[in-house]
Design a protein around this motif. Structure first.
Motif, mmCIF file in Angstrom:
data_model
loop_
_atom_site.group_PDB
_atom_site.id
_atom_site.type_symbol
_atom_site.label_atom_id
_atom_site.label_comp_id
_atom_site.label_asym_id
_atom_site.label_seq_id
_atom_site.Cartn_x
_atom_site.Cartn_y
_atom_site.Cartn_z
ATOM 1 N N TYR A 1 -7.235 9.004 4.776
ATOM 2 C CA TYR A 1 -6.042 9.349 5.345
ATOM 3 C C TYR A 1 -6.052 10.781 4.545
ATOM 4 C CZ TYR A 1 -4.300 4.514 5.797
ATOM 5 O OH TYR A 1 -4.393 3.204 5.768
ATOM 6 N N LEU B 1 0.805 -1.241 0.041
ATOM 7 C CA LEU B 1 -0.041 0.014 0.079
ATOM 8 C C LEU B 1 0.844 1.267 0.045
ATOM 9 C CD1 LEU B 1 -2.818 1.341 0.196
ATOM 10 C CD2 LEU B 1 -2.748 0.921 2.579
ATOM 11 N N LEU C 1 -9.214 4.227 0.510
ATOM 12 C CA LEU C 1 -8.970 2.777 -0.185
ATOM 13 C C LEU C 1 -10.397 2.296 -0.236
ATOM 14 C CD1 LEU C 1 -6.767 1.214 2.831
ATOM 15 C CD2 LEU C 1 -6.113 2.856 0.708
ATOM 16 N N ASP D 1 -12.975 0.067 1.323
ATOM 17 C CA ASP D 1 -13.881 0.834 2.840
ATOM 18 C C ASP D 1 -14.653 1.743 2.034
ATOM 19 O OD1 ASP D 1 -12.386 -0.745 4.662
ATOM 20 O OD2 ASP D 1 -10.858 0.889 4.974
ATOM 21 N N GLN E 1 4.734 -0.740 3.657
ATOM 22 C CA GLN E 1 3.499 -0.306 4.333
ATOM 23 C C GLN E 1 3.327 1.145 4.473
ATOM 24 O OE1 GLN E 1 1.119 -2.477 4.937
ATOM 25 N NE2 GLN E 1 1.988 -4.344 4.795
ATOM 26 N N TYR F 1 -5.405 -4.626 10.758
ATOM 27 C CA TYR F 1 -5.350 -3.308 10.787
ATOM 28 C C TYR F 1 -4.146 -2.822 11.050
ATOM 29 C CZ TYR F 1 -10.497 -3.703 10.862
ATOM 30 O OH TYR F 1 -11.720 -4.098 10.383
ATOM 31 N N GLY F 2 -3.812 -1.567 10.586
ATOM 32 C CA GLY F 2 -2.722 -0.512 11.261
ATOM 33 C C GLY F 2 -3.305 -0.134 12.722
ATOM 34 N N ILE G 1 -7.040 1.730 12.258
ATOM 35 C CA ILE G 1 -6.923 2.706 10.879
ATOM 36 C C ILE G 1 -7.776 2.054 9.836
ATOM 37 C CG2 ILE G 1 -5.558 3.754 9.117
ATOM 38 C CD1 ILE G 1 -3.044 3.019 10.887
ATOM 39 N N ILE G 2 -8.759 2.989 9.490
ATOM 40 C CA ILE G 2 -9.842 2.786 8.597
ATOM 41 C C ILE G 2 -9.359 3.463 7.142
ATOM 42 C CG2 ILE G 2 -11.912 2.924 7.885
ATOM 43 C CD1 ILE G 2 -11.487 0.840 10.081
ATOM 44 N N GLY G 3 -9.504 2.934 6.021
ATOM 45 C CA GLY G 3 -9.184 3.470 4.746
ATOM 46 C C GLY G 3 -9.398 4.888 4.261
ATOM 47 N N THR H 1 1.446 2.529 6.771
ATOM 48 C CA THR H 1 1.557 2.839 8.034
ATOM 49 C C THR H 1 2.900 3.030 8.595
ATOM 50 O OG1 THR H 1 -0.384 1.132 8.574
ATOM 51 C CG2 THR H 1 1.000 1.670 10.388
ATOM 52 N N ARG I 1 -18.692 2.279 8.504
ATOM 53 C CA ARG I 1 -17.643 1.567 7.727
ATOM 54 C C ARG I 1 -17.886 0.122 7.370
ATOM 55 N NH1 ARG I 1 -13.289 -2.346 8.724
ATOM 56 N NH2 ARG I 1 -12.145 -2.200 6.598
ATOM 57 N N GLU J 1 1.552 -1.884 11.868
ATOM 58 C CA GLU J 1 0.813 -2.265 10.868
ATOM 59 C C GLU J 1 0.564 -3.979 11.422
ATOM 60 O OE1 GLU J 1 -0.968 -1.312 8.466
ATOM 61 O OE2 GLU J 1 -1.421 -3.004 7.345
ATOM 62 N N LYS J 2 -0.870 -4.259 11.383
ATOM 63 C CA LYS J 2 -1.234 -5.708 11.721
ATOM 64 C C LYS J 2 -0.709 -6.182 12.748
ATOM 65 C CE LYS J 2 -2.947 -6.606 7.079
ATOM 66 N NZ LYS J 2 -2.681 -5.000 6.348
HETATM 67 C C1 G1P Z 1 -4.854 -1.630 4.888
HETATM 68 C C2 G1P Z 1 -3.955 -0.619 5.771
HETATM 69 C C3 G1P Z 1 -4.377 -0.906 7.056
HETATM 70 C C4 G1P Z 1 -5.550 -0.401 7.336
HETATM 71 C C5 G1P Z 1 -6.508 -0.840 6.311
HETATM 72 C C6 G1P Z 1 -8.001 -0.450 6.734
HETATM 73 O O1 G1P Z 1 -4.851 -2.907 4.997
HETATM 74 O O2 G1P Z 1 -2.438 -1.356 5.430
HETATM 75 O O3 G1P Z 1 -3.312 -0.178 8.040
HETATM 76 O O4 G1P Z 1 -5.979 -0.660 8.752
HETATM 77 O O5 G1P Z 1 -6.284 -0.798 5.172
HETATM 78 O O6 G1P Z 1 -8.822 -1.047 5.693
HETATM 79 P P1 G1P Z 1 -5.483 -3.721 4.148
HETATM 80 O O7 G1P Z 1 -6.854 -3.759 4.276
HETATM 81 O O8 G1P Z 1 -4.918 -3.489 2.862
HETATM 82 O O9 G1P Z 1 -4.628 -5.104 4.166
#
Ligand code: G1P
Length: 291
Positions: A210, A111, A131, A134, A232, A171-172, A206-208, A234, A255, A193-194
């Motif tokens: 920013y 990402l 993102l 979301d 990442q 998530y982050g 963190i939701i998508g 994050t 969401r 992150e994760k």
């Molecule tokens: C990404 C980000 C993550 C965030 C998430 C939200 O992860 O890396 O930090 O919390 O989106 O949807 P992914 O869902 O692409 O694994």
């Protein structure tokens, strides 16, 4: 000088493996939520928030998105000939939504790398990241709420939501504390992150969405692969945090993770129930199922 947030980056290069086989040929961003591709919800949110320029990061096999936000000459001509004015408006409206640019992410490096692909097009100004998976249902568009916080606080803003239990590892996750003056604001001191549940510094996921300052691009250039071997976002923002303030923001709205089968089902039911043209009939149908 205060800088206006005019551009939004939509990372859309991912393979969408969580939605196979539907995404074998069709980009996951083009899967329909009721009757609109999920990425269109994000683009409409951006436009309703004052964004003028949409930058979509694409990859191989993702060309359908470009066709979607373009004129469809044959379709429009046919609808016009048949006198289907309403449908013509729908079709033309999508092409007229926003100025859209595309950048190909040649390698799926993560990402953070996808966002970095927008560096030249964004330039030296603050920008939004959306993102498309979301999908957020909100009275005031989520990214609009966040741009307001960005303007007020003068630092990058990440959308957050409380996540309980082991689900946090998807998530982050932020470290820090709630702002005493405004419970929706979270003053960040770190982020990871994760993380495993035991290592998660808080329940603030963190939701998508920013709003970021452009300094993050230079930091992303130096960011090494992290969780899952990927560059990442994050990790780039954690580096930004050493130089600038970063805030979490608990947005007003709901969401849905439309990149996931169950999340898409939930979104489909709730969005369909809200539609004036489908809702009443759909409600009756659901009631009749006697679950
Ligand atoms: C990404 C980000 C993550 C965030 C998430 C939200 O992860 O890396 O930090 O919390 O989106 O949807 P992914 O869902 O692409 O694994």
């Amino acid at each position: 000088m205060k800088q206006v947030v005019r551009k939004a980056v939509f990372p859309a290069g991912g393979l969408g493996t969580r939605f196979l086989p539907a995404t074998k040929v069709i980009p996951k961003e083009m899967l329909a939520l009721v009757d609109k591709p999920i990425i269109q919800y994000g683009v409409e949110e951006a436009v309703a928030s004052g964004i003028e320029h949409v930058i979509i990061i694409t990859g191989r096999g993702k060309g359908a998105m470009e066709d979607h936000f373009d004129h469809s000459f044959e379709l429009d001509a046919t609808l016009e000939r048949r006198g289907k004015k309403d449908l013509l408006e729908v079709s033309r409206g999508v092409a007229a939504l926003a100025r859209v640019s595309y950048v190909r992410q040649k390698d799926p490096l993560g990402l953070g790398h996808a966002v970095l692909c927008a560096k030249e097009l964004v330039g030296n100004e603050p920008f939004a990241v959306i993102l498309p998976d979301d999908v957020i249902d909100a009275e005031v568009p989520c990214i609009k709420q966040m741009i307001e916080v960005f303007n007020e606080k003068g630092g990058s803003v990440l959308a957050t939501q409380t996540v309980e239990g082991p689900a946090i590892s998807a998530y982050g996750v932020l470290a820090g504390s709630q702002d005493p003056a405004n419970p929706r604001i979270y003053n960040c001191t770190g982020m990871v992150e994760k993380p495993k549940l035991d290592d998660a510094p808080s329940k603030q996921a963190i939701i998508g969405r920013y709003v970021l300052t452009p300094r993050v691009f230079e930091l992303l250039e130096q960011t090494q692969p992290g969780a899952g071997g990927e560059i990442q976002l994050t990790d780039g923002i954690r580096a930004l945090l050493k130089e600038e303030k970063v805030f979490g923001y608990t947005f007003e709205g709901k969401r849905f993770d439309a990149g996931d089968k169950f999340g898409m089902l939930q979104a489909t039911v709730e969005f369909a129930l809200k539609r004036p043209d489908l809702g009443p009939q759909f409600r009756e149908y659901l009631k009749g199922l006697k679950l």
